[in-house]
Design a protein around this motif. Structure first.
Motif, mmCIF file in Angstrom:
data_model
loop_
_atom_site.group_PDB
_atom_site.id
_atom_site.type_symbol
_atom_site.label_atom_id
_atom_site.label_comp_id
_atom_site.label_asym_id
_atom_site.label_seq_id
_atom_site.Cartn_x
_atom_site.Cartn_y
_atom_site.Cartn_z
ATOM 1 N N PRO A 100 -17.257 -4.344 20.451
ATOM 2 C CA PRO A 100 -18.083 -4.716 19.616
ATOM 3 C C PRO A 100 -17.582 -5.107 17.962
ATOM 4 O O PRO A 100 -17.168 -3.398 18.156
ATOM 5 C CB PRO A 100 -19.102 -4.426 19.840
ATOM 6 C CG PRO A 100 -19.542 -3.432 20.788
ATOM 7 C CD PRO A 100 -17.683 -3.173 21.540
ATOM 8 N N GLY A 101 -17.826 -5.659 17.303
ATOM 9 C CA GLY A 101 -17.341 -5.447 15.821
ATOM 10 C C GLY A 101 -16.066 -5.557 15.452
ATOM 11 O O GLY A 101 -15.169 -5.810 14.128
ATOM 12 N N LYS A 102 -15.358 -5.711 16.434
ATOM 13 C CA LYS A 102 -13.724 -5.814 16.131
ATOM 14 C C LYS A 102 -13.475 -7.979 16.140
ATOM 15 O O LYS A 102 -13.819 -8.320 17.291
ATOM 16 C CB LYS A 102 -12.803 -5.106 16.844
ATOM 17 C CG LYS A 102 -13.338 -3.653 17.695
ATOM 18 C CD LYS A 102 -13.223 -3.404 16.036
ATOM 19 C CE LYS A 102 -13.033 -1.293 15.965
ATOM 20 N NZ LYS A 102 -12.352 -0.987 14.777
ATOM 21 N N ARG A 103 -12.376 -8.107 15.372
ATOM 22 C CA ARG A 103 -12.055 -9.374 15.159
ATOM 23 C C ARG A 103 -11.236 -9.785 16.111
ATOM 24 O O ARG A 103 -9.625 -8.962 16.747
ATOM 25 C CB ARG A 103 -10.652 -9.872 13.947
ATOM 26 C CG ARG A 103 -11.619 -9.062 12.799
ATOM 27 C CD ARG A 103 -11.459 -9.917 12.050
ATOM 28 N NE ARG A 103 -12.402 -9.520 10.679
ATOM 29 C CZ ARG A 103 -12.820 -9.038 9.575
ATOM 30 N NH1 ARG A 103 -12.891 -7.705 9.930
ATOM 31 N NH2 ARG A 103 -13.243 -9.685 8.698
ATOM 32 N N TYR A 104 -11.170 -11.183 17.081
ATOM 33 C CA TYR A 104 -9.824 -11.278 18.355
ATOM 34 C C TYR A 104 -9.749 -13.488 17.541
ATOM 35 O O TYR A 104 -10.559 -13.899 16.951
ATOM 36 C CB TYR A 104 -10.380 -11.860 18.977
ATOM 37 C CG TYR A 104 -11.141 -9.940 19.512
ATOM 38 C CD1 TYR A 104 -10.425 -9.379 20.836
ATOM 39 C CD2 TYR A 104 -12.160 -9.281 19.362
ATOM 40 C CE1 TYR A 104 -10.145 -7.992 21.609
ATOM 41 C CE2 TYR A 104 -11.946 -8.072 20.416
ATOM 42 C CZ TYR A 104 -11.618 -7.667 20.750
ATOM 43 O OH TYR A 104 -11.630 -6.164 21.521
ATOM 44 N N ARG A 186 -6.355 -12.099 21.803
ATOM 45 C CA ARG A 186 -5.617 -11.015 21.141
ATOM 46 C C ARG A 186 -6.194 -10.559 19.947
ATOM 47 O O ARG A 186 -7.121 -11.252 18.840
ATOM 48 C CB ARG A 186 -4.523 -11.927 20.214
ATOM 49 C CG ARG A 186 -3.724 -12.801 20.782
ATOM 50 C CD ARG A 186 -2.701 -12.809 22.392
ATOM 51 N NE ARG A 186 -2.006 -13.347 23.047
ATOM 52 C CZ ARG A 186 -1.962 -13.738 23.968
ATOM 53 N NH1 ARG A 186 -2.959 -13.164 25.019
ATOM 54 N NH2 ARG A 186 -1.008 -14.701 25.026
ATOM 55 N N ARG A 187 -6.990 -9.631 20.158
ATOM 56 C CA ARG A 187 -7.084 -8.704 18.910
ATOM 57 C C ARG A 187 -6.400 -8.437 17.554
ATOM 58 O O ARG A 187 -5.244 -8.067 18.006
ATOM 59 C CB ARG A 187 -7.521 -7.021 19.442
ATOM 60 C CG ARG A 187 -8.532 -6.206 17.959
ATOM 61 C CD ARG A 187 -8.855 -4.907 19.269
ATOM 62 N NE ARG A 187 -9.235 -4.406 17.409
ATOM 63 C CZ ARG A 187 -9.424 -2.916 18.254
ATOM 64 N NH1 ARG A 187 -9.079 -1.675 18.566
ATOM 65 N NH2 ARG A 187 -9.902 -2.194 16.869
ATOM 66 N N ILE A 188 -6.764 -8.956 16.512
ATOM 67 C CA ILE A 188 -6.187 -8.672 15.422
ATOM 68 C C ILE A 188 -6.825 -7.878 14.065
ATOM 69 O O ILE A 188 -8.122 -7.115 14.409
ATOM 70 C CB ILE A 188 -6.563 -10.204 14.385
ATOM 71 C CG1 ILE A 188 -7.741 -10.535 13.711
ATOM 72 C CG2 ILE A 188 -5.471 -11.147 15.314
ATOM 73 C CD1 ILE A 188 -7.996 -11.508 13.315
ATOM 74 N N GLY A 189 -6.398 -7.525 12.886
ATOM 75 C CA GLY A 189 -6.331 -6.323 12.610
ATOM 76 C C GLY A 189 -8.337 -6.025 12.184
ATOM 77 O O GLY A 189 -7.924 -7.630 11.702
ATOM 78 N N ASP A 223 6.069 -12.905 15.645
ATOM 79 C CA ASP A 223 4.232 -12.428 15.248
ATOM 80 C C ASP A 223 3.644 -11.691 16.101
ATOM 81 O O ASP A 223 3.317 -12.216 17.275
ATOM 82 C CB ASP A 223 3.374 -13.774 15.365
ATOM 83 C CG ASP A 223 2.622 -13.598 14.530
ATOM 84 O OD1 ASP A 223 1.559 -12.535 14.923
ATOM 85 O OD2 ASP A 223 1.478 -14.365 13.574
ATOM 86 N N SER A 224 3.297 -9.928 15.642
ATOM 87 C CA SER A 224 2.667 -9.350 16.509
ATOM 88 C C SER A 224 1.179 -9.679 17.493
ATOM 89 O O SER A 224 1.067 -8.979 18.204
ATOM 90 C CB SER A 224 2.714 -8.534 16.216
ATOM 91 O OG SER A 224 2.278 -7.671 14.835
ATOM 92 N N TYR A 225 0.935 -10.198 16.263
ATOM 93 C CA TYR A 225 -0.637 -11.028 17.142
ATOM 94 C C TYR A 225 -0.767 -12.883 17.764
ATOM 95 O O TYR A 225 -1.465 -12.935 17.943
ATOM 96 C CB TYR A 225 -1.562 -11.090 15.897
ATOM 97 C CG TYR A 225 -1.769 -10.729 15.029
ATOM 98 C CD1 TYR A 225 -2.709 -9.089 15.560
ATOM 99 C CD2 TYR A 225 -1.178 -9.439 13.941
ATOM 100 C CE1 TYR A 225 -2.897 -7.707 15.181
ATOM 101 C CE2 TYR A 225 -0.997 -8.317 13.135
ATOM 102 C CZ TYR A 225 -1.826 -7.457 13.843
ATOM 103 O OH TYR A 225 -2.431 -5.638 13.457
ATOM 104 N N ASP A 226 0.643 -13.038 18.128
ATOM 105 C CA ASP A 226 0.700 -14.218 18.648
ATOM 106 C C ASP A 226 -0.127 -15.266 17.938
ATOM 107 O O ASP A 226 -0.499 -16.642 18.787
ATOM 108 C CB ASP A 226 0.225 -13.380 20.758
ATOM 109 C CG ASP A 226 0.636 -14.638 21.593
ATOM 110 O OD1 ASP A 226 2.209 -15.603 20.918
ATOM 111 O OD2 ASP A 226 -0.051 -15.190 22.155
ATOM 112 N N SER A 263 -0.954 -9.862 7.460
ATOM 113 C CA SER A 263 -0.098 -9.604 8.102
ATOM 114 C C SER A 263 1.035 -10.798 8.883
ATOM 115 O O SER A 263 1.222 -10.997 10.236
ATOM 116 C CB SER A 263 -0.221 -8.613 9.708
ATOM 117 O OG SER A 263 -1.006 -7.116 9.687
ATOM 118 N N VAL A 264 1.133 -11.445 7.571
ATOM 119 C CA VAL A 264 2.340 -12.726 8.005
ATOM 120 C C VAL A 264 3.731 -11.394 8.300
ATOM 121 O O VAL A 264 4.401 -10.900 7.399
ATOM 122 C CB VAL A 264 2.684 -12.993 6.562
ATOM 123 C CG1 VAL A 264 3.707 -14.227 6.850
ATOM 124 C CG2 VAL A 264 1.005 -13.853 6.028
#
Length: 515
Positions: A100-104, A186-189, A223-226, A263-264
């Motif tokens: 909950p509350g995390k970005r995806y 994919r979970r992102i920052g 790209d580490s976040y795909d 995070s480019v």
């Protein structure tokens, strides 16, 4: 875009996600589903190395298919070869584990591959269906006259997880059977894409990288976040492509007053496009293709800059930037040593295209430059999910009695897709919908009456008649309940005093026994 590419409440799904992370060499927060994968174990994708598993544990219903046998050789990855089709029900939902509350980032891909032998992408008939992120419309997938059935389309959305799960739903408009080839999460920052929050998600419109690039699509592991970065191809003289030898480039830090960490990847920041020094401006036009319903889109532009040219002797690169004739940057001087991201989330740009102009400022030593850009469209998360207590109760009831109705996704929201047998109320303001009526008459229910019914504090009418329920009448202390129909079951024993008192007081209509 097109190219020849490549409701979590139960412990088993949590364990499945853990297996992906431990054994699949995938980063934490990654989940990759090969939709329709059957009779085959999980595998590592040959291009990205990421682990893909079957979608069967994350969705109810649907049928597994392979693309047409004569098109198998044209598939460029394993995900293109299989798909899950949903001929039944208006809404069919995947349930993905989340924090909950995390970005995806969520991405769906679609390779029709003439799996049904109907040539639906080429016969001229309407072929479109919808996608929901949770209980809100995310996008329309329009494959009408999309040409070669081996083309792969994708949709992508950035969103904040509202709970322990995220639902991705396919919506049948009656204009072609919904299907999906892969579903990637994919979970992102936490500091990335700051305009994304609980009220606004962002749907992919375009993500371009500039400079001389070999791959049409750049993704993981670069790209580490795909994220998918498309190569920009629409350039010719006087355009010039530049490459930096600085391998230590990093994306902007998160503590800048107007810059955030997107995070480019360094590989993208090391390449750029500009123009010959005797020219002063260039433009970039980004247009929606037929797969995007773009008339009402509200576009958010993001620009990524990093100096890759020769700036010896204190040479400056200063320029203006406008989008559709509205100036976003004026006399912006690109730092010589650190990348910069600029975005505008306040202006609402509508339409199917965006024209971006970069113009050299008077006195600038060097012409404009750009490394990458992104365009996202707002997805307003205006529909609220059903109250969590009611959701938990309905899921428990569904599991206990193995209800075979098309109970998929959120029970009450959106209104057009309320579960069969439910009536809900939708309070004004920021209150979640509640279940007020539940009709499970003649639904083949067996066993004792579940205590979960007593957990729905807004329930006013409950019909459990004409089933095979056994045991005693529960001591219902559900004071919202006005009608309770238990007739034509196999119930025994006395009626509890608390229930009788409510009947005598005229607060409860109890229907009991054989009619």
């Amino acid at each position: 875009m097109s190219t020849n590419l490549a409701w979590l409440l139960r412990l088993p799904l949590i364990l499945a996600a853990m297996v992906v992370q431990v054994h699949g060499l995938s980063p934490p927060g990654f989940l990759s589903l090969d939709c329709g994968l059957a009779n085959k174990s999980a595998y590592n994708d040959s291009i990205t190395g990421l682990l893909y598993i079957s979608d069967s544990g994350f969705v109810e219903g649907g049928l597994s298919y392979q693309i047409s046998a004569n098109l198998m050789d044209q598939a460029t990855n394993e995900q293109e070869k299989t798909l899950r089709s949903f001929p039944g029900g208006q809404r069919n939902c995947y349930t993905l584990p989340s924090i909950p509350g995390k970005r995806y980032l969520l991405r769906t891909t679609f390779t029709y591959g003439n799996y049904d032998g109907l040539n639906k992408t080429e016969d001229g008939s309407l072929f479109l269906f919808g996608l929901h992120i949770g209980v809100n419309l995310w996008a329309t997938v329009n494959l009408t006259n999309s040409g070669n059935s081996t083309n792969t389309f994708w949709k992508e959305v950035l969103t904040v997880a509202p709970d322990r799960f995220i639902s991705v739903c396919l919506i049948n408009f009656g204009l072609g059977t919904p299907f999906v080839s892969s579903l990637e999460m994919r979970r992102i920052g936490d500091s990335m894409y700051p305009f994304v929050n609980s009220s606004v998600s962002a749907s992919y419109f375009s993500r371009l990288r500039f400079g001389a690039v070999d791959e049409f699509i750049s993704r993981y592991p670069m790209d580490s976040y795909d994220r998918f970065w498309e190569r920009f191809d629409n350039w010719s003289y006087p355009w010039v492509n530049l490459t930096s030898k600085n391998k230590a480039m990093s994306s902007p830090p998160a503590n800048h007053c107007d810059d955030f960490s997107f995070s480019v990847p360094s590989a993208i920041l090391q390449r750029a496009s500009t123009i010959e020094s005797n020219f002063s401006w260039f433009s970039i036009t980004v247009e929606a293709n037929s797969n995007l319903q773009s008339e009402t889109m509200e576009l958010i532009p993001i620009f990524h800059f990093a100096e890759v040219g020769d700036v010896n002797g204190g040479a400056r690169r200063t320029f203006d930037l406008s989008v559709d004739d509205e100036q976003l940057l004026h006399n912006f001087t690109l730092p010589a040593t650190s990348p910069v991201t600029k975005f505008d989330s306040s202006t609402r740009r509508r339409g199917s295209r965006a024209r971006i102009v970069l113009r050299r400022s008077p006195g600038s030593d060097l012409p404009p430059l750009i490394n990458a850009l992104e365009l996202h469209s707002r997805v307003w998360m205006i529909n609220l999910t059903t109250a969590s207590g009611d959701v938990d109760s309905m899921e428990s009831i569904k599991e206990k009695y193995m209800v075979t109705r098309n109970w998929n996704g959120d029970p009450c929201s959106p209104r057009d897709y309320t579960w069969d047998g439910l009536n809900c109320i939708y309070p004004n303001g920021h209150q979640n919908p509640r279940v007020v009526e539940l009709n499970l008459s003649a639904s083949g229910l067996r066993g004792e009456i579940a205590t979960s019914f007593m957990s729905m504090s807004s329930l006013e009418k409950l019909d459990l008649s004409n089933n095979n329920l056994t045991g005693t009448v529960p001591d219902y202390r559900l004071y919202s309940l006005r009608v309770l129909n238990l007739s034509n079951n196999q119930l025994i024993g006395p009626i509890p005093d608390s229930v009788l008192q409510r009947i005598v007081a005229g607060q409860l209509d109890l229907r009991f026994g054989m009619l």
